[in-house]
Motif scaffolding. Structure first.
Motif, mmCIF file in Angstrom:
data_model
loop_
_atom_site.group_PDB
_atom_site.id
_atom_site.type_symbol
_atom_site.label_atom_id
_atom_site.label_comp_id
_atom_site.label_asym_id
_atom_site.label_seq_id
_atom_site.Cartn_x
_atom_site.Cartn_y
_atom_site.Cartn_z
ATOM 1 N N THR A 40 -11.649 -25.079 -64.695
ATOM 2 C CA THR A 40 -12.919 -25.022 -63.975
ATOM 3 C C THR A 40 -13.308 -23.595 -63.598
ATOM 4 O OG1 THR A 40 -11.771 -25.438 -61.869
ATOM 5 C CG2 THR A 40 -12.674 -27.354 -63.028
ATOM 6 N N ILE A 41 -12.344 -22.683 -63.586
ATOM 7 C CA ILE A 41 -12.641 -21.294 -63.237
ATOM 8 C C ILE A 41 -13.616 -20.661 -64.226
ATOM 9 C CG2 ILE A 41 -10.739 -20.259 -64.546
ATOM 10 C CD1 ILE A 41 -10.373 -18.285 -62.238
ATOM 11 N N PHE A 42 -13.647 -21.176 -65.447
ATOM 12 C CA PHE A 42 -14.497 -20.578 -66.465
ATOM 13 C C PHE A 42 -15.975 -20.863 -66.242
ATOM 14 C CE2 PHE A 42 -10.406 -20.592 -68.686
ATOM 15 C CZ PHE A 42 -10.390 -19.291 -69.158
ATOM 16 N N TYR A 43 -16.285 -21.840 -65.366
ATOM 17 C CA TYR A 43 -17.693 -22.154 -65.132
ATOM 18 C C TYR A 43 -18.475 -20.907 -64.725
ATOM 19 C CZ TYR A 43 -22.027 -23.485 -63.064
ATOM 20 O OH TYR A 43 -23.366 -23.515 -62.782
ATOM 21 N N PHE A 44 -17.988 -20.196 -63.708
ATOM 22 C CA PHE A 44 -18.751 -19.071 -63.172
ATOM 23 C C PHE A 44 -18.736 -17.868 -64.108
ATOM 24 C CE2 PHE A 44 -17.818 -21.656 -59.450
ATOM 25 C CZ PHE A 44 -19.105 -21.803 -58.961
ATOM 26 N N LEU A 45 -17.727 -17.747 -64.948
ATOM 27 C CA LEU A 45 -17.725 -16.680 -65.946
ATOM 28 C C LEU A 45 -18.826 -16.918 -66.976
ATOM 29 C CD1 LEU A 45 -13.876 -16.322 -66.544
ATOM 30 C CD2 LEU A 45 -15.341 -14.906 -65.098
ATOM 31 N N ILE A 46 -18.959 -18.177 -67.402
ATOM 32 C CA ILE A 46 -19.998 -18.501 -68.382
ATOM 33 C C ILE A 46 -21.380 -18.412 -67.748
ATOM 34 C CG2 ILE A 46 -20.905 -20.310 -69.894
ATOM 35 C CD1 ILE A 46 -18.014 -21.283 -70.242
ATOM 36 N N VAL A 50 -24.794 -16.426 -68.981
ATOM 37 C CA VAL A 50 -26.087 -17.087 -69.178
ATOM 38 C C VAL A 50 -27.171 -16.398 -68.349
ATOM 39 C CG1 VAL A 50 -27.374 -19.242 -68.912
ATOM 40 C CG2 VAL A 50 -25.022 -19.294 -69.759
ATOM 41 N N ILE A 51 -26.837 -16.026 -67.120
ATOM 42 C CA ILE A 51 -27.805 -15.315 -66.273
ATOM 43 C C ILE A 51 -28.203 -13.987 -66.918
ATOM 44 C CG2 ILE A 51 -28.097 -14.121 -64.067
ATOM 45 C CD1 ILE A 51 -26.401 -16.305 -62.784
ATOM 46 N N LYS A 52 -27.232 -13.284 -67.470
ATOM 47 C CA LYS A 52 -27.519 -12.004 -68.119
ATOM 48 C C LYS A 52 -28.453 -12.175 -69.317
ATOM 49 C CE LYS A 52 -25.663 -8.506 -67.384
ATOM 50 N NZ LYS A 52 -26.071 -7.332 -66.575
ATOM 51 N N GLU A 53 -28.408 -13.348 -69.942
ATOM 52 C CA GLU A 53 -29.231 -13.604 -71.122
ATOM 53 C C GLU A 53 -30.653 -14.033 -70.771
ATOM 54 O OE1 GLU A 53 -28.301 -13.368 -74.604
ATOM 55 O OE2 GLU A 53 -26.916 -12.061 -73.505
ATOM 56 N N LEU A 91 -28.490 -24.038 -73.877
ATOM 57 C CA LEU A 91 -27.577 -25.010 -74.485
ATOM 58 C C LEU A 91 -26.137 -24.740 -74.064
ATOM 59 C CD1 LEU A 91 -27.341 -27.431 -76.352
ATOM 60 C CD2 LEU A 91 -27.099 -25.857 -78.286
ATOM 61 N N LEU A 92 -25.757 -23.474 -74.030
ATOM 62 C CA LEU A 92 -24.421 -23.102 -73.559
ATOM 63 C C LEU A 92 -24.237 -23.529 -72.105
ATOM 64 C CD1 LEU A 92 -21.689 -21.652 -73.756
ATOM 65 C CD2 LEU A 92 -22.892 -19.508 -73.211
ATOM 66 N N MET A 93 -25.288 -23.338 -71.283
ATOM 67 C CA MET A 93 -25.191 -23.709 -69.872
ATOM 68 C C MET A 93 -25.031 -25.208 -69.713
ATOM 69 S SD MET A 93 -25.177 -22.003 -66.989
ATOM 70 C CE MET A 93 -23.797 -22.978 -66.454
ATOM 71 N N ASN A 94 -25.774 -25.978 -70.474
ATOM 72 C CA ASN A 94 -25.679 -27.437 -70.355
ATOM 73 C C ASN A 94 -24.342 -27.957 -70.868
ATOM 74 O OD1 ASN A 94 -28.186 -27.969 -69.088
ATOM 75 N ND2 ASN A 94 -29.247 -27.679 -71.038
ATOM 76 N N TRP A 95 -23.813 -27.322 -71.918
ATOM 77 C CA TRP A 95 -22.460 -27.668 -72.356
ATOM 78 C C TRP A 95 -21.447 -27.333 -71.258
ATOM 79 C CZ3 TRP A 95 -20.171 -30.628 -75.714
ATOM 80 C CH2 TRP A 95 -20.791 -30.980 -76.912
ATOM 81 N N THR A 96 -21.690 -26.229 -70.562
ATOM 82 C CA THR A 96 -20.778 -25.823 -69.485
ATOM 83 C C THR A 96 -20.822 -26.810 -68.330
ATOM 84 O OG1 THR A 96 -21.088 -23.503 -70.086
ATOM 85 C CG2 THR A 96 -20.163 -23.947 -67.909
#
Length: 241
Positions: A40-46, A50-53, A91-96
């Motif tokens: 679950t730690i990877f949520y905020f990394l991803i 996404v925010i940067k994009e 799409l990456l965010m929704n997969w996350t």
């Protein structure tokens, strides 16, 4: 909806099915359960990526997490969003959202057998499963696709973790007092954040940050709890952690 969102739904169904099968093997259940909660730690990394994009300014403090999963660019992309949104990595965010919720569910299913065999622990497990499914479905149904269903899916994830943490803390207080205290602290933090979200109607507060803290408190709790369980893996065959 594109094939990707049906793939998300299929992933959740398969993940839950496999977790239900794996839980019968205590060794595998412990490994998979702890690993799921670690992830679950990877949520905020991803989310940071996404925010940067984002093609338009995005406020981490004020905007909800759901904005990053909106599938179209423009203003008024969904109800209550009169500002501009453009998230190319939606799409990456929704997969996350989907996978993070699923890892919470898998961890809850696999690790349930290591809690005391009490009604409180069982109820807490079910509430954590609901919490995870809430986030997964919110990813499968983005806010701009169906604001009503996205919101209905998200609502349980704002509440159910609070009784889950307190119930689990009470269930293990006699055998794991430190872990129980950890559960109480995270439960109290989540309660305070939820109250702050309600106070937004009366005072100006950073809603986006509060929403993230609401979920982060559970993720931090689950990671810390997984560490405790893993460190006590020598008692794998015992009935309780």
């Amino acid at each position: 909806m594109s094939f990707s969102y049906f793939a998300m739904l299929g992933t959740v169904l398969i993940g839950v099915f496999l977790a239900l099968r794996i839980r019968h093997n205590r060794r595998w259940a412990l490994v998979v359960g702890c690993l799921s909660w670690f992830l679950t730690i990877f949520y905020f990394l991803i989310e940071f990526f996404v925010i940067k994009e984002s093609m338009v300014p995005y406020s981490f403090l004020d905007q909800p997490m759901s904005d990053l999963g909106v599938t179209v660019c423009g203003t008024n992309t969904y109800l209550l969003a009169p500002y501009e949104i453009c998230s190319p990595a939606h799409l990456l965010m929704n997969w996350t959202f989907t996978i993070t919720g699923l890892t919470t569910v898998i961890g809850a299913i696999c690790l349930q057998q290591f809690w005391p065999a009490t009604r409180m622990a069982r109820v807490a497990t079910w509430l954590l499963i609901i919490f995870g499914l809430s986030m997964s479905v919110a990813g499968i149904i983005p806010a701009d696709v169906s604001f009503v269903w996205h919101t209905l899916a998200s609502l349980p994830g704002m509440f159910v973790q609070i009784p889950a943490l307190f119930l689990l803390g009470k269930a293990i207080r006699g055998i794991r007092p430190k872990l129980a205290t950890w559960s109480y602290i995270c439960g109290a933090l989540t309660s305070a954040v939820l109250l702050s979200l309600f106070l937004q109607a009366f005072i100006s507060l950073p809603g986006g940050l509060l929403q993230r803290l609401l979920y982060a408190s559970v993720y931090v709790w689950s990671m810390g709890t997984a560490v405790v369980i893993w460190r006590n893996r020598g008692h794998l065959l015992s009935k309780e952690i």
